[in-house]
Design a protein around this motif. Structure first.
Motif, mmCIF file in Angstrom:
data_model
loop_
_atom_site.group_PDB
_atom_site.id
_atom_site.type_symbol
_atom_site.label_atom_id
_atom_site.label_comp_id
_atom_site.label_asym_id
_atom_site.label_seq_id
_atom_site.Cartn_x
_atom_site.Cartn_y
_atom_site.Cartn_z
ATOM 1 N N PHE A 132 -54.060 16.838 -29.539
ATOM 2 C CA PHE A 132 -54.437 16.480 -30.912
ATOM 3 C C PHE A 132 -55.727 17.218 -31.231
ATOM 4 N N LEU A 133 -55.601 18.396 -31.892
ATOM 5 C CA LEU A 133 -56.755 19.253 -32.166
ATOM 6 C C LEU A 133 -56.763 19.759 -33.612
ATOM 7 N N PRO A 134 -56.636 18.872 -34.596
ATOM 8 C CA PRO A 134 -56.653 19.362 -35.981
ATOM 9 C C PRO A 134 -58.007 19.987 -36.315
ATOM 10 N N GLY A 135 -57.965 21.122 -36.990
ATOM 11 C CA GLY A 135 -59.183 21.794 -37.418
ATOM 12 C C GLY A 135 -59.939 22.485 -36.304
ATOM 13 N N ALA A 136 -59.362 22.577 -35.124
ATOM 14 C CA ALA A 136 -60.056 23.192 -33.988
ATOM 15 C C ALA A 136 -60.346 24.671 -34.251
ATOM 16 N N LEU A 137 -61.469 25.121 -33.731
ATOM 17 C CA LEU A 137 -61.873 26.517 -33.881
ATOM 18 C C LEU A 137 -61.609 27.253 -32.570
ATOM 19 N N PHE A 138 -60.643 28.173 -32.625
ATOM 20 C CA PHE A 138 -60.317 29.033 -31.498
ATOM 21 C C PHE A 138 -60.637 30.487 -31.869
ATOM 22 N N VAL A 139 -61.631 30.688 -32.704
ATOM 23 C CA VAL A 139 -61.992 32.018 -33.196
ATOM 24 C C VAL A 139 -62.372 32.907 -32.011
ATOM 25 N N GLU A 140 -61.735 34.072 -31.923
ATOM 26 C CA GLU A 140 -61.975 35.066 -30.871
ATOM 27 C C GLU A 140 -61.742 34.506 -29.464
ATOM 28 N N ALA A 141 -60.956 33.442 -29.351
ATOM 29 C CA ALA A 141 -60.661 32.863 -28.042
ATOM 30 C C ALA A 141 -59.703 33.744 -27.260
ATOM 31 N N ASN A 142 -59.842 33.734 -25.943
ATOM 32 C CA ASN A 142 -58.879 34.381 -25.063
ATOM 33 C C ASN A 142 -57.953 33.274 -24.579
ATOM 34 N N ALA A 143 -56.863 33.088 -25.311
ATOM 35 C CA ALA A 143 -55.919 32.000 -25.044
ATOM 36 C C ALA A 143 -54.553 32.574 -24.696
ATOM 37 N N ARG A 144 -54.553 33.629 -23.909
ATOM 38 C CA ARG A 144 -53.308 34.299 -23.521
ATOM 39 C C ARG A 144 -52.516 33.398 -22.570
ATOM 40 N N VAL B 286 -51.200 30.399 -23.152
ATOM 41 C CA VAL B 286 -51.506 28.962 -23.250
ATOM 42 C C VAL B 286 -50.331 28.203 -23.875
ATOM 43 N N ASP B 287 -50.053 27.027 -23.363
ATOM 44 C CA ASP B 287 -48.997 26.174 -23.897
ATOM 45 C C ASP B 287 -49.596 25.190 -24.906
ATOM 46 N N PHE B 288 -49.371 25.496 -26.203
ATOM 47 C CA PHE B 288 -49.784 24.606 -27.287
ATOM 48 C C PHE B 288 -48.575 23.844 -27.838
ATOM 49 N N SER B 289 -47.453 23.871 -27.131
ATOM 50 C CA SER B 289 -46.224 23.288 -27.664
ATOM 51 C C SER B 289 -46.418 21.809 -27.986
ATOM 52 N N GLY B 290 -45.901 21.413 -29.140
ATOM 53 C CA GLY B 290 -45.969 20.031 -29.585
ATOM 54 C C GLY B 290 -47.339 19.559 -30.053
ATOM 55 N N SER B 291 -48.330 20.440 -30.045
ATOM 56 C CA SER B 291 -49.697 20.050 -30.416
ATOM 57 C C SER B 291 -49.871 19.913 -31.923
ATOM 58 N N ILE B 292 -50.839 19.131 -32.316
ATOM 59 C CA ILE B 292 -51.230 18.979 -33.717
ATOM 60 C C ILE B 292 -52.424 19.904 -33.931
ATOM 61 N N LEU B 293 -52.209 21.000 -34.659
ATOM 62 C CA LEU B 293 -53.213 22.041 -34.852
ATOM 63 C C LEU B 293 -53.387 22.410 -36.317
ATOM 64 N N GLN B 294 -53.044 21.487 -37.247
ATOM 65 C CA GLN B 294 -53.191 21.853 -38.654
ATOM 66 C C GLN B 294 -54.658 22.159 -38.951
#
Length: 115
Positions: free
Chosen positions: A36-48, A50-58
């Motif tokens: 549950f990460l609504p509004g999260a900032l992943f700007v310039e993140a190295n998230a190669r 990564v499993d975000f499946s089913g997450s709340i990321l609006q």
């Protein structure tokens, strides 16, 4: 307590300190499945990988992030920003709200992205 998220996607007892700021973080090959990460900032993140499946990321921000070979399958990404992100082979199958996100100048070819 409210049963519907506010404009930022938060319920009464969540997000008290605002959205998660993970700008420039390295989280490669990690799992955020069903997070549950609504509004999260992943700007310039190295998230190669990564499993975000089913997450709340609006309303989350993935500008200039590397999410190559990651999975957003079934994730809620309404109003999320992926501008300039590397989405090569990233799985967006059944992602909710993708058509309402920002996809300016993405790099690579994603899988299952329906805009």
């Amino acid at each position: 307590p409210p049963t519907r998220p506010d404009a930022g996607g938060c319920l009464a007892d969540r997000c008290r300190n605002g959205p998660a700021n993970l700008t420039r973080i390295t989280i490669s090959n990690s799992s955020f499945q069903d997070a549950f990460l609504p509004g999260a900032l992943f700007v310039e993140a190295n998230a190669r990988g990564v499993d975000f499946s089913g997450s709340i990321l609006q309303n989350s921000d993935f500008r200039r992030a590397n999410v190559e070979r990651s999975s957003f399958a079934g994730a809620t990404i309404t109003d999320a920003t992926f501008d300039f992100a590397n989405v090569s082979l990233t799985d967006f199958t059944n992602a909710i709200g993708a058509s309402k996100g920002s996809w300016f100048n993405i790099q690579g070819t994603p899988v299952g992205l329906v805009l």
